[in-house]
Design an enzyme around this catalytic site. Structure first.
Site, PDB file in Angstrom:
ATOM      1  N   HIS A 243       0.857  -1.375   0.139  1.00  0.00           N
ATOM      2  CA  HIS A 243      -0.103  -0.071  -0.184  1.00  0.00           C
ATOM      3  C   HIS A 243       0.940   1.293   0.023  1.00  0.00           C
ATOM      4  CE1 HIS A 243      -2.825   3.095   1.835  1.00  0.00           C
ATOM      5  NE2 HIS A 243      -3.664   2.112   1.301  1.00  0.00           N
ATOM      6  N   ASP A 320       2.920  -5.014   8.020  1.00  0.00           N
ATOM      7  CA  ASP A 320       1.593  -4.105   7.864  1.00  0.00           C
ATOM      8  C   ASP A 320       0.381  -5.053   7.886  1.00  0.00           C
ATOM      9  OD1 ASP A 320      -0.447  -2.741   7.019  1.00  0.00           O
ATOM     10  OD2 ASP A 320       0.396  -1.955   5.314  1.00  0.00           O
ATOM     11  N   GLN A 323      -4.723  -5.329   6.815  1.00  0.00           N
ATOM     12  CA  GLN A 323      -5.655  -6.001   6.178  1.00  0.00           C
ATOM     13  C   GLN A 323      -5.861  -7.545   6.744  1.00  0.00           C
ATOM     14  OE1 GLN A 323      -7.840  -5.131   3.915  1.00  0.00           O
ATOM     15  NE2 GLN A 323      -7.434  -3.192   3.460  1.00  0.00           N
ATOM     16  N   LYS A 346     -10.410  -0.873  10.498  1.00  0.00           N
ATOM     17  CA  LYS A 346     -10.573  -1.713   9.593  1.00  0.00           C
ATOM     18  C   LYS A 346     -10.974  -3.213  10.196  1.00  0.00           C
ATOM     19  CE  LYS A 346      -7.443   0.017   6.051  1.00  0.00           C
ATOM     20  NZ  LYS A 346      -8.037   0.434   4.957  1.00  0.00           N
ATOM     21  N   CYS A 484      -4.741   3.073  -3.714  1.00  0.00           N
ATOM     22  CA  CYS A 484      -3.652   3.282  -3.019  1.00  0.00           C
ATOM     23  C   CYS A 484      -2.380   2.197  -3.142  1.00  0.00           C
ATOM     24  CB  CYS A 484      -3.634   3.641  -1.648  1.00  0.00           C
ATOM     25  SG  CYS A 484      -4.937   5.119  -1.157  1.00  0.00           S
TER      26      CYS A 484
HETATM   27  N1  PMP Z   1      -1.836  -0.693   4.510  1.00  0.00           N
HETATM   28  C1  PMP Z   1      -2.707  -1.497   3.979  1.00  0.00           C
HETATM   29  C2  PMP Z   1      -2.478  -2.736   3.623  1.00  0.00           C
HETATM   30  C3  PMP Z   1      -3.877  -0.965   3.677  1.00  0.00           C
HETATM   31  O1  PMP Z   1      -4.914  -1.777   3.320  1.00  0.00           O
HETATM   32  C4  PMP Z   1      -4.280   0.451   4.327  1.00  0.00           C
HETATM   33  C5  PMP Z   1      -5.401   1.068   4.209  1.00  0.00           C
HETATM   34  N2  PMP Z   1      -6.195   0.783   3.085  1.00  0.00           N
HETATM   35  C6  PMP Z   1      -3.312   1.089   4.921  1.00  0.00           C
HETATM   36  C7  PMP Z   1      -1.802   0.708   5.211  1.00  0.00           C
HETATM   37  C8  PMP Z   1      -3.451   2.309   5.420  1.00  0.00           C
HETATM   38  O2  PMP Z   1      -4.382   2.400   6.502  1.00  0.00           O
HETATM   39  P1  PMP Z   1      -4.769   3.724   7.194  1.00  0.00           P
HETATM   40  O3  PMP Z   1      -5.456   4.677   5.738  1.00  0.00           O
HETATM   41  O4  PMP Z   1      -6.092   3.116   7.989  1.00  0.00           O
HETATM   42  O5  PMP Z   1      -3.943   4.364   7.903  1.00  0.00           O
END
Ligand code: PMP
Length: 523
Positions: A243, A320, A323, A346, A484
């Site tokens: 991401h 990370d 997900q 999430k 993203c």
């Molecule tokens: N890493 C991953 C794998 C994500 O899916 C996301 C959110 N889509 C993020 C980081 C960023 O998370 P946040 O916007 O809640 O900070």
């Protein structure tokens, strides 16, 4: 969802399957025929006081379906599902296969205590749905079908009410005052930290730092540890699946400090090529930062292998979990990553709250990220002494209420059981995959054997926005765009996909509606 296919040309061959699957998934204690040999062995109350069933015994062989004599449709369902190859005898379930064949690769599967029958989820999805008020919302005149769980999850009443309770009865700043409400708020906040600790299996609550979310957690590590310890020429290894939140902070740091970023590639299914990854590691590698589950493809990465190889090369590892955390058991001790990060929103909790887990010694030997109140032991105009973790990284007034709300969300997930959630979602994912695959002109992006909860696709002749809009007209919320995660989509030659993503409150009926609307576009 009785009107799920109203006005739509559903796939005729799956119509009965939908009904059967829903009846099957909805097997309520109330619908259980008295006098049956099958009985709930391990039942408990849900948050609304309803009884949830954890497991059944039918008195017959371990792999046979319970209620067989009372509920004849189950045999039909089994046959129908077999025709779609979404079910196999329990002993051959893909999950079991995954756990047995790749135990050392997938740290979470080693943590599964028992493998429940996937056609027998230990919670009743319709009762669970009652806990989520927003699932009764109408959107565009249709009942909401929330398939945008990878972007954010919906909140159960228990979380909403916990937040309200906090503001009605406990609201105060924490740690500082000697009055009653300060004690209540501090207790609630620290209790939430302990809930996170137990949920991710950290050694101590001191290893749990509350932050705004995954993005802030990664930036925190980059700007504290990275700033302090990385030197020009040092290398950071990322994966093609990341991401933007796990790319851009490292790029900013690399630019500032003259670091080198390398990227582990994926194969055509979207799984990381471990040998290629291993080849990138060398004594200059100081950090590996990777996702446990890809938000764009749903790939579950071979986490334990990635961590072990990185550590063997002398590098630190950031995992990370944005997900993975709501779908797969987290055990930070087993995983052994140096940092693990996730966002509360999430995992059915509030926005604006998230977690940085870090090994305690490492956090205590890292310089603070931000300065201010709460993180200091002593301040003079010449010098400040800092607290150890977690206060060290929680400068100023934090998001107290939402941390408490996150604790309530974790309680909810714990009560359903994360392994049970995984099992149910795994079934739904397979069900959805088989059905989407049958739509002419639909290309699934991300077909790794190890996947969870995400189905990314493009549809020939339609932009992703057109598909998203058609779905939205029927009340179905999916994400259309780059999620993203532009580098991984470009690896597959696309700039955007349609991305339905699942949670434990989704049903086969909702998937059928998704499939019906998508396939109707091609007619
Ligand atoms: N890493 C991953 C794998 C994500 O899916 C996301 C959110 N889509 C993020 C980081 C960023 O998370 P946040 O916007 O809640 O900070």
């Amino acid at each position: 969802m009785s009107d799920a296919t109203n006005g739509l040309q559903g796939l005729p061959d799956v119509h009965d399957l939908e009904r059967l699957a829903n009846e099957y998934f909805s097997a309520l204690p109330a619908s259980y025929t008295p006098g049956s040999t099958a009985k709930a062995e391990n039942s408990y109350q849900d948050f609304s006081g309803h009884e949830l069933i954890k497991s059944y015994s039918s008195g017959s062989s371990a792999h046979s379906l319970p209620f067989e004599s009372e509920r004849p449709f189950e045999r039909e369902l089994k046959n129908a599902l077999e025709a779609l190859s979404v079910t196999q005898p329990t002993s051959q379930l893909p999950l079991v296969h995954l756990a047995a064949a790749n135990e050392s690769f997938y740290y979470f599967s080693a943590g599964l205590q028992s493998i429940p029958d996937p056609l027998h989820p230990p919670f009743n999805v319709n009762l669970v749905r009652n806990d989520f008020p927003i699932l009764s919302e109408q959107v565009n005149g249709k009942l909401l079908v929330w398939l945008d769980n990878a972007a954010t999850t919906q909140k159960p009443r228990q979380v909403i009410e916990r937040l309200s309770h906090f503001y009605k009865h406990e609201n105060s700043n924490i740690h500082r005052a000697a009055h009653g409400l300060a004690a209540r708020a501090t207790d609630a906040y620290e209790e939430a930290r302990q809930k996170v600790q137990h949920f991710i299996h950290a050694r101590s609550p001191n290893e749990v730092v509350f932050v705004r979310g995954t993005t802030e957690a990664i930036n925190l590590v980059a700007n504290s540890w990275g700033e302090q310890y990385l030197q020009p020429g040092d290398e950071i290894v990322l994966t093609n699946l990341e991401h933007h939140a796990n790319i851009v902070p490292w790029q900013l740091l690399a630019k500032k400090k003259g670091l080198v970023i390398k990227v582990a590639p994926v194969d055509d299914s979207g799984q990381i090529l471990l040998d290629e990854y291993a080849r990138l590691l060398n004594p200059r590698t100081k950090l590996v930062a990777f996702t446990l589950v890809s938000n764009a493809l749903g790939t579950v990465t071979p986490a334990q292998q990635i961590v072990q190889l990185a550590h063997a090369a002398g590098a630190k590892v950031l995992a990370d979990g944005a997900q993975s955390v709501s779908h797969i058991r987290t055990d930070v001790q087993k995983l052994d990553a140096d940092w693990f990060v996730f966002s509360g929103h999430k995992i059915f909790g509030p926005t604006g709250i998230g977690v940085l887990y870090g090994k305690e010694d490492l956090l205590n030997s890292t310089q603070p990220y931000q300065g201010g109140g709460n993180m200091i032991q002593d301040v003079t105009f010449e010098h400040s002494e800092f607290h150890n973790t977690p206060s060290r990284f929680e400068a100023g007034t934090g998001n107290i209420a939402d941390a408490v709300g996150l604790g309530a969300a974790i309680d909810y997930v714990q009560k359903l059981g994360i392994d049970h959630i995984y099992q149910y979602e795994h079934f739904l994912l397979q069900y959805a995959t088989r059905k989407l695959e049958q739509i002419p002109g639909l290309r699934l992006i991300g077909t790794a054997t190890e996947k969870t909860s995400v189905l990314s696709f493009v549809l020939e002749g339609f932009t992703t926005v057109q598909v998203g809009e058609a779905l939205s007209k029927e009340g179905i919320a999916v994400r259309s765009g780059h999620h993203c995660a532009q580098p991984i989509l470009r690896r597959f030659g696309v700039e955007a996909t349609v991305r339905p993503s699942l949670a434990f409150y989704n049903t086969c009926a909702e998937i059928d509606l998704l499939v019906a609307v998508t396939s109707s576009l091609k007619r």
